[in-house]
Write a protein that holds these residues in place. Sequence first.
Motif, PDB file in Angstrom:
ATOM      1  N   UNK A   1       1.280  -0.793   0.075  1.00  0.00           N
ATOM      2  CA  UNK A   1      -0.065  -0.013   0.449  1.00  0.00           C
ATOM      3  C   UNK A   1       1.130   1.256  -0.007  1.00  0.00           C
ATOM      4  N   UNK A   2       1.875   1.402   0.512  1.00  0.00           N
ATOM      5  CA  UNK A   2       2.742   2.079   0.760  1.00  0.00           C
ATOM      6  C   UNK A   2       3.402   2.707  -0.920  1.00  0.00           C
ATOM      7  N   UNK A   3       3.902   1.437  -1.404  1.00  0.00           N
ATOM      8  CA  UNK A   3       4.818   1.902  -2.573  1.00  0.00           C
ATOM      9  C   UNK A   3       3.525   1.658  -3.931  1.00  0.00           C
ATOM     10  N   UNK A   4       2.363   1.688  -3.226  1.00  0.00           N
ATOM     11  CA  UNK A   4       1.001   2.736  -4.286  1.00  0.00           C
ATOM     12  C   UNK A   4       0.844   3.502  -4.281  1.00  0.00           C
ATOM     13  N   UNK A   5       1.020   3.983  -3.109  1.00  0.00           N
ATOM     14  CA  UNK A   5       1.323   5.809  -2.987  1.00  0.00           C
ATOM     15  C   UNK A   5       2.372   6.444  -2.775  1.00  0.00           C
ATOM     16  N   UNK A   6       4.139   5.600  -3.493  1.00  0.00           N
ATOM     17  CA  UNK A   6       4.659   6.215  -3.653  1.00  0.00           C
ATOM     18  C   UNK A   6       5.071   6.334  -5.339  1.00  0.00           C
ATOM     19  N   UNK A   7       4.031   5.302  -5.782  1.00  0.00           N
ATOM     20  CA  UNK A   7       4.318   5.870  -6.873  1.00  0.00           C
ATOM     21  C   UNK A   7       2.907   6.776  -7.236  1.00  0.00           C
ATOM     22  N   UNK A   8       1.766   6.740  -7.087  1.00  0.00           N
ATOM     23  CA  UNK A   8       1.313   8.071  -7.476  1.00  0.00           C
ATOM     24  C   UNK A   8       1.835   9.277  -6.731  1.00  0.00           C
ATOM     25  N   UNK A   9       2.533   9.389  -5.730  1.00  0.00           N
ATOM     26  CA  UNK A   9       3.679  10.555  -5.712  1.00  0.00           C
ATOM     27  C   UNK A   9       4.227  10.555  -6.799  1.00  0.00           C
ATOM     28  N   UNK A  10       5.120   9.990  -7.287  1.00  0.00           N
ATOM     29  CA  UNK A  10       5.782   9.631  -8.358  1.00  0.00           C
ATOM     30  C   UNK A  10       4.733  11.115  -9.496  1.00  0.00           C
ATOM     31  N   UNK A  11       3.763  10.256  -9.415  1.00  0.00           N
ATOM     32  CA  UNK A  11       3.295  10.635 -11.069  1.00  0.00           C
ATOM     33  C   UNK A  11       2.385  11.884 -11.069  1.00  0.00           C
ATOM     34  N   UNK A  12       2.233  12.123  -9.554  1.00  0.00           N
ATOM     35  CA  UNK A  12       1.723  13.453  -9.156  1.00  0.00           C
ATOM     36  C   UNK A  12       2.652  15.068  -9.865  1.00  0.00           C
ATOM     37  N   UNK A  13       4.078  13.981  -8.950  1.00  0.00           N
ATOM     38  CA  UNK A  13       5.093  15.403  -9.406  1.00  0.00           C
ATOM     39  C   UNK A  13       5.777  15.407 -11.060  1.00  0.00           C
ATOM     40  N   UNK A  14       5.145  13.598 -11.253  1.00  0.00           N
ATOM     41  CA  UNK A  14       5.454  14.554 -13.205  1.00  0.00           C
ATOM     42  C   UNK A  14       4.567  14.965 -13.111  1.00  0.00           C
ATOM     43  N   UNK A  15       3.548  15.360 -13.283  1.00  0.00           N
ATOM     44  CA  UNK A  15       2.308  15.662 -13.390  1.00  0.00           C
ATOM     45  C   UNK A  15       3.025  17.347 -13.424  1.00  0.00           C
ATOM     46  N   UNK A  16       3.267  17.585 -12.254  1.00  0.00           N
ATOM     47  CA  UNK A  16       3.768  18.886 -12.032  1.00  0.00           C
ATOM     48  C   UNK A  16       4.715  19.495 -12.761  1.00  0.00           C
ATOM     49  N   UNK A  17       5.268  18.921 -12.555  1.00  0.00           N
ATOM     50  CA  UNK A  17       6.831  18.796 -13.908  1.00  0.00           C
ATOM     51  C   UNK A  17       6.183  20.165 -15.104  1.00  0.00           C
ATOM     52  N   UNK A  18       4.921  19.230 -15.553  1.00  0.00           N
ATOM     53  CA  UNK A  18       4.693  19.183 -16.529  1.00  0.00           C
ATOM     54  C   UNK A  18       3.601  20.923 -16.391  1.00  0.00           C
ATOM     55  N   UNK A  19       2.851  20.794 -15.385  1.00  0.00           N
ATOM     56  CA  UNK A  19       2.282  22.244 -15.234  1.00  0.00           C
ATOM     57  C   UNK A  19       3.659  23.239 -15.568  1.00  0.00           C
ATOM     58  N   UNK A  20       4.085  23.261 -14.609  1.00  0.00           N
ATOM     59  CA  UNK A  20       5.417  24.399 -14.868  1.00  0.00           C
ATOM     60  C   UNK A  20       6.034  24.158 -15.977  1.00  0.00           C
TER      61      UNK A  20
END
Length: 311
Positions: free
Chosen positions: A213-232
């Motif tokens: 479960x923690x690993x799934x959250x870590x994957x989501x976080x990584x994807x979220x910051x990938x989205x933030x990079x595109x937003x920037x």
Amino acid sequence: MKIRLVNNGVFTPVEEIEMALTAPAEGFYWIDADVEDLAVLQPLFSMHDLAVEDCLSEEEQRPKIEIYESHYFIVVNSIRFDDEEIFLRALNIFLGRHFIITVTKQKINELRTLKPLLWEQEVSQPDRFMYLLIDLIVDNYFLVGDRIEVRIEKLEEDILMHTKKSHLNEIIGLRSEILWLKKVLGPQKEVINTLNKRDLRLIDDQLQKYFSDIYENAVKISETFETYRDLMGNLREAYQSSIANRANDIMRVFTAITTIFMPLTVITGIYGMNFDNMPELHTHYGYFVVIGVMVALGVSMFFIFRKKDWV
């Protein structure tokens, strides 16, 4: 350095470090230490030299897990965001059969917020302590991510409403921090995956499954910051577009003003010629007529441009 006996989530202070060398009848020992305490702890708990060297190093440590005979050495990064800069603080964990040692250089908020959770869940094993601690650390990334998203939205609104040169520095600074953070999330994600899948004798088999479960959250976080990079990236394009539009608006106003004054310049040029035979020069109200014509012409052109939305 603080030493506590933890049993069913209840903390009992321990004065003598030697008591933590042997397993208690119930519970486990939690030693919350600074890097300066490693000189005392290393010989007592047979800490590997490389692990101690990593704790003492001034360089930024990548998240990792190292397996030794009597203990595991795990490095994870706690995150903090103060609206100006993202900070990562290394949390060094030595996990043994009957003890867990946390070593930090700065204060880690998750260690403070973990205490009521240990009492609520009546924790009596060091591996479960580590699981809850890492879970809190990963969850905190979501909170920081939400704050970064709010800052991105506010920055976007400011750029669209009132573009400033300082906005470009904010975009570049925040984007570089997001990229740096994303690089760190990769190794941390792999550490959690190792805790989930690798056969580790110091972690209970049933508990080990929860790390997924923690690993799934870590994957989501990584994807979220990938989205933030595109937003920037989109934000930078919006900034450049806004600057270009503002420059076009300024040039359009200057062009309209220049166009209005061009016929007026022609009129003043004609009547500025030094010819004797110019009948208008001798007209009694000639000056006022010319000024009136110039004003009427300028005002008329202004309203025409205004109607066409050129100014």
